[in-house]
Every structure is written in structure tokens, then in C-alpha cells.
Scaffold this active site. Sequence first.
Site, PDB file in Angstrom:
ATOM      1  N   ASP A 234      13.724  14.794   9.300  1.00 54.08           N
ATOM      2  CA  ASP A 234      13.359  15.492  10.520  1.00 54.08           C
ATOM      3  C   ASP A 234      14.505  15.289  11.512  1.00 54.08           C
ATOM      4  O   ASP A 234      15.333  14.398  11.337  1.00 54.08           O
ATOM      5  CB  ASP A 234      12.044  14.911  11.064  1.00 54.08           C
ATOM      6  CG  ASP A 234      11.649  15.539  12.381  1.00 54.08           C
ATOM      7  OD1 ASP A 234      11.704  16.776  12.485  1.00 54.08           O
ATOM      8  OD2 ASP A 234      11.283  14.788  13.305  1.00 54.08           O
TER       9      ASP A 234
ATOM     10  N   ASP B 252       5.014  15.876  11.513  1.00 51.34           N
ATOM     11  CA  ASP B 252       5.574  15.423  10.233  1.00 51.34           C
ATOM     12  C   ASP B 252       4.511  14.818   9.308  1.00 51.34           C
ATOM     13  O   ASP B 252       4.810  14.515   8.155  1.00 51.34           O
ATOM     14  CB  ASP B 252       6.672  14.376  10.471  1.00 51.34           C
ATOM     15  CG  ASP B 252       7.870  14.962  11.204  1.00 51.34           C
ATOM     16  OD1 ASP B 252       8.226  16.113  10.909  1.00 51.34           O
ATOM     17  OD2 ASP B 252       8.419  14.272  12.079  1.00 51.34           O
TER      18      ASP B 252
ATOM     19  N   ASP C  75       8.976  11.283  12.127  1.00 48.49           N
ATOM     20  CA  ASP C  75       8.343  10.364  13.074  1.00 48.49           C
ATOM     21  C   ASP C  75       7.265  10.997  13.942  1.00 48.49           C
ATOM     22  O   ASP C  75       6.602  10.299  14.702  1.00 48.49           O
ATOM     23  CB  ASP C  75       9.412   9.752  13.999  1.00 48.49           C
ATOM     24  CG  ASP C  75       9.878  10.746  15.061  1.00 48.49           C
ATOM     25  OD1 ASP C  75      10.062  11.927  14.704  1.00 48.49           O
ATOM     26  OD2 ASP C  75      10.037  10.333  16.215  1.00 48.49           O
TER      27      ASP C  75
ATOM     28  N   CYS D 282      -6.632 -14.238 -15.719  1.00 45.20           N
ATOM     29  CA  CYS D 282      -7.526 -14.713 -14.646  1.00 45.20           C
ATOM     30  C   CYS D 282      -7.798 -13.590 -13.655  1.00 45.20           C
ATOM     31  O   CYS D 282      -8.948 -13.352 -13.258  1.00 45.20           O
ATOM     32  CB  CYS D 282      -6.905 -15.906 -13.916  1.00 45.20           C
ATOM     33  SG  CYS D 282      -6.543 -17.333 -14.965  1.00 45.20           S
TER      34      CYS D 282
ATOM     35  N   CYS E 285      -2.841 -16.939 -14.719  1.00 48.13           N
ATOM     36  CA  CYS E 285      -2.136 -15.869 -15.417  1.00 48.13           C
ATOM     37  C   CYS E 285      -2.844 -14.549 -15.167  1.00 48.13           C
ATOM     38  O   CYS E 285      -3.854 -14.487 -14.468  1.00 48.13           O
ATOM     39  CB  CYS E 285      -2.061 -16.156 -16.915  1.00 48.13           C
ATOM     40  SG  CYS E 285      -3.685 -16.271 -17.701  1.00 48.13           S
TER      41      CYS E 285
END
Length: 798
Positions: free
Chosen positions: A513, A700, A696, A107, A104
Amino acid sequence: MTGQTQCFHCGEPNPKNSHYSVTINGHAQAMCCPGCEAVAQTIVDSGLTSYYTHRSEHADKMVALVPEQLRQLDHYDVQQIQEDFVKKNQSGSEITLMIEGINCAACAWLIEKQLRFMPGLLFINVNTTLHRAVIRWDNRQLKLSVILKEIQKVGYKAYPFQVNKQEAFYTQQAKSYLRRLGLAGLATMQVMMFAIALYADFFSGMEAEFIHYFRWVSFILATPVLLYSAQPFYINAWRNLRNKTLGMDIPISIALLGAYSASAYATISGHGEVYFESVSMFTFLLLLGRLLELRARRKASESSSNLLRLLPSMATLIKETDKVQEHCLIPAKTVQVGQLILVKAGETVPVDGTIISGRSNIEESMLTGEHLPVKKERNDLVFAGTVNISSPLTIRVDKISANSLIADIIHLQDTAQLNKPHIEIIADSVSRYFVGALLIIASLTYISWHFIAPEQAFWITLSVLVATCPCALSLATPTALTCATAKLNKQGILIKQHYVLETLNKINHMVFDKTGTLTKGDFSLLTSTVYGGYSIQQCLDLAAQLEKVSEHPIALAFQKKQKHSPLLDNIVNIAGQGLQADYEQKKLKLGHAQFCAIDNPIESKEVVVYLTLDKQLLAIFEVGDALRDSAAAIIDYCHDLKMKTTLLTGDLSLKSEEIAHLLNIDNLIKGVTPEGKLRYLQQQQKQHDRLLMVGDGINDAPVLAGADISVTLASGSDIAKNSADVILLGDDLNKLISLKQIAQRTTTIIKQNLGWAIAYNLIIVPLAIMGYVPPYIAAIGMSFSSLIVVSNSLRLLK
């Protein structure tokens, strides 16, 4: 082993009549001393026999060591062993560990708390769904073995994540649960037979000593259930208590031990009620729930394992001896960069590489989610895990398995789980306090019922302890996020941060872009006009030589036309502007009109590139780039959702206006520098816009880092991919639609999970306190509450 004169581990001569040996890869290998034998056995037991396959020289002699002094975990510090599972970079070393015993959120919190303040530890995150931990550390201050030992001190076993180890771990856990479940089931059937008969007064005509006899039989049958079947609950409860934290197994253990102790006392003393059938049934139902939950979690986490299974274990190496080619099969892991391999038709590509000869169709659906084969020929890239369909290919190895694209995908998948969303942090914190509140409520329940109806106090308290389920609360978010990540990966969408799925629902502004994003980025040279004394080919050669340092897609348009390589010095790439260099002691520039100081730029709908030498115009190039097929669909989708759209580009040409008009984009911002792009985003964010940026290129990178969510394509520059939160494999922008839709479904399912977990506990706790929930119903409810949460999350995989 017969005839071996050297120690397989250290290479030293073996003494006569030496009897030390270790079985490695199915063969008994001789060792010279108990030290080498113990070290080699440790390496084998740790699943690291590949160390012997990859080592370039023998290990140091272990004669000074004796087996009792060896510490198994120390061998994880050996560099050759770490090569298989440790990623190293400038910020330190990183490893994904498999951790046994996590049940859980408590832990995970416990392990993180124990390790977080270790000197040299840079980062730790434990995932309760996957049973994995991602850890980063500084090798100069901290050793991996020390980290593993610290985890063991808390009571958990950790080892490097490997697919075969994960499968073995799952199989071992499942078998263990089945054995415990089988024993509990058999005992429950027998004990319930006696209990039903006693409750129904079937033995009313029987003497008391015979009734007492059946109680003793129930006692004997329930004892192994308590001591063996229920053992996992006690171990976890003791681990939590020892480390001063609260976990869900504490109330379960109290309920089981309390019911058994009270029943044992009643049986021995001959006074009071017995609850042996409850002990057996609780254990059986709880174990059944854990087993079903284990299988559901495995379903949620098997995505990365399936990817790794796609990689072939063997590769066909091409060797040239005396001008004759020889083909030999070798383990794919041992292939080195620069070697040539043969991939026959129908075979899976074992490494990332470049095609040297041959032409074929490659099926890349496991990477991109697109099932149509892709044509590949000489100089094209191929990736590990893809399938060669039609013709044999000779491939030059560019990356070893550990650095392949598929390995990066798996690493991104794990990295996506590092930063917990805000909603998950809150749920984890609430679930820890929930256990403390439950113990207080149970105590008050017992005290209250002791005065109201003493004979029911114990029974009702038992139901309160068993009925509640903090585990469902802590599983609500991570299981949904894990399933969503797996689903996105299948569609070729890699998310690097989990906050992406949480933030996507708040996005109201999409920024794109132009070049390589809305357009294909596959430029072709349309026109070339020269001025001055240089020929067209000379100008093309100069432009291509400049573009060699650029990652911009325009570079390929010039490089295809290059025939000679003029000598240029001090080449500089100015992002968003152009390139410049020294040529014949003059300043050579290639870029847009403003960068090249052109007073009267020409008007064109295409991208115009100028070439100047000391401000003298040498050539004007027009290059064309087509729109992506999916560009119109993604813009229309944005409009359907009432989201603003902006085209943000450094291009000054009329092509920008044409694209913005053609796609019906709301805003056009053109001719801006990378800094200008970032300023635009910051201005929009001040107006409370939540922006998603798609780009890309190198220019950018700043704006991708500054956006609320940033997306790049796999064909983009490395710096863009490092800055982005999401990477799209392939070139289909419609994947943004899938990303948005899955994010919405994930948010819905997380809310459903949390709603169910909270509602269940709000309903079941008052009913249990009032005595309306029998213990067996409490056990069923508790077990299946968390199972419902996991199963609901699995719907994301469909």
C-alpha cells in the site's frame, strides 16, 4: 491475627476462641470456620493471593463446606480469580496453561485427544517445547475447573501460566532431576567399579562366594536407582499405557525394568549375567540428557518471561485532596483506567497511557528493537515496560496491565504457536508410530538373536530399545519455531501465525500500500483553495469535523488546523472513497475527485482532497506525505531476490506514479477500492503467485486477509492489525528483510533437525540390531540426539 473480629475471607464475625487461620501475603488472617479456612488455603496454594488484593467485596460464606469436600480446582471458576489470567472476547474465554509432565509429542497428542471432544471446548493446542497449552472454551457450556480436572484425569497437572509459577516449576523440576541424577551418578560409580573388576577377571583368584557377594552389593546399590532415579520414566510410560497411546518412555522403561529384573533373578538364583551397571548408567545418562534438554527448552521459552519481568511491580499514584497533590506507591496491578501516575526519570513505565504533562525521551527497544530514544511530549502515547530517560512525566492510564501492549505482545507470541505447520504435524504423527515400530523391531531382534546367540539376545535387545530416539523427531520443528518467534519479537516483529515462517520462503510477489506504508503517513496541509462563500477556516473546520470518524492519516492534517466544531449529522466513512455527512440539510462530501463528482480534477503530484456541498465545490486541499527512509531499501531487496513488486493504492493522484518511478516498483495499480485490491490479489494468485501484502489502513483489511502473508505496522488501524499475520513495531520496513532472513534460517534449521533425527535413527537402529552398539553408547546417543536438536534450534537466538 490478634484482635481480628471478622473472617478475612467472608467477613462474617469470628466465633470466640476461633483457631482457624491462613497465612496470606505473610500475615496470619483469621477465619470463622473450617470451610473458609480451606477455601482461602486453596487460593493461596494455587498462587492466586492477588484475588484478595483486587476483590471489591467479601466472598460468600463457606460454612456449609468441610475441607474434605472442597475441590481445589473449583476456585478457578471464580470471576475475580480469572481476571488475572483469562482473556475473554466474543468467541469465548481463552487461557494459557502451564502443564507439568510433558516430555514428547505423544504427551501433547494425548492431552489434545482427551479434551478435544468436550462439549463447549472451542480450541486446544499443546506446545511440547514450552510445556504450555492454549485453550479456548464457551463459558456457557463448560467451566475452567472441568477442563483442569479432565487434564488431571489423563495424568498431568495444569494451572494458569504465570511467570513466577513458571520459574518455580523450572526450579522444582531442575532440583528433582539433580537429586535423581546425583543418586544415579554415585551408584553408577560404585557399581561400575565392581563390574569392571568382574569383566576384567580381577577376581579370578577369589572364591565364587565373594564374587556373588559383589553381585549382591551391586544389586543393593542399583535398586534405589531403579525405584527413585528412574521414576519419571515409569510414570510417563504408565500414563501413556493407561490412555492407550505410545510414548518414548515406554521402551526406556521396558529396557530398565527388563535389565534389572534379569539381573535380580541372576543374583538371587546364582545363574546368569547381571546388568546392574547398565541399569545405573542408563538412568544416569538419560537423566543427564533430560536435565540438559530442560535447560535448553527454558532458554528457548524465556522470551515472554523476560518481557513480563520488565514491568515494575509498583506505580506512583497521583491523588488530589483539597487541591493538594499527594503521591503514594501502590501495586501496579491495582491501577485503574483514568487515574494519573507519576513516572520519574530513570523509571520504567508501569502501564499504557497518555502523557498529560512533561516532555522526555523514552527508550522503547524492548518493544521495537530500536535502541535510539524517542522524544515524547504532551498527548503522546507511552507503553508499559518502556523506560523514561530524562524528565518526569505525568501519565493518564489508558489500559490496565492485562490489556497493555506488552500483554498483547505476549499473547501474540503464544497465539503464534497455536496452528502447527504441516511439517510439524507430520513429524508428530511419525514419532507416535515410531514407538510402535520400535517395540516390534525389538521383539523381532530378541527372537532372532535367541537363535543366533542366546547369551547376547537380551543385551542387544536392550540396546535397540534405548538407542532409538523418536523425541528428536518430534522436537525438530517446535523448538526451531519457538526460538525464531523469540528472536523476531526482540527485533519488534510479531508473528500471529507460525505458518508465516513456513510460507515466507515461497513468496515471489510483494505488494505494498502507499499511504502510511511506503510513505510515513504524517500528512501536512500544503495548499488550500476555496470556492464559493465559505472562508478557508470554515472549510478546514468542516473537513476536520468529517475526519473525526476516520483513522486515515490524512485526518490529522486537518485536525491540527481545526478551531470550531460545526454540527454534522449522519457522518459516514466510505473506505477508499472519502467521507460524507448532512450539513444544513445538504450533503457534505470530502474525498477524491470521483467520489465528490468533480468533472475537471486538478493535476498534482501531491494528494488532492475535494470538499463539496450538494456537488458544489467548496475547497481543494493538497496534502503532502514523505517517503519512509527504509522504502527504497526494501524494494531493492525484493529486486535482489527476483521478486515482483506492486504498488496497490486507492490514491488517484500523480504522487503514486512519482513514488513507483522513484522506487523502481514493477507494477502500479492505483485508484482501486478495497474490493478491487482483493480482486487484483486473487487474479495474481490464480497465476500461481505467492503474495505478501503490506498495508496499514481500514481499506487494506480485505486484501490483508486474502494475501498468502499479510503485514501491517503497529501504527496501522486496529482492523488492519486484526487481519494481518505479522505486525511490525516501529516504522522501519527493513524489518521485512529480517523477517525473510530469519524465516530462511528457520527452515534450514528445521531441515537440519529432521535430517539429523532421521539419519541418526536410520544408522543407529541397524547397528544396534546387529549388536554393534553397546548399551552405554545407546544411552548416550539417545540422550544427546534430542539435545542436539534443541541446541541447533537455539542458534536462531544468536
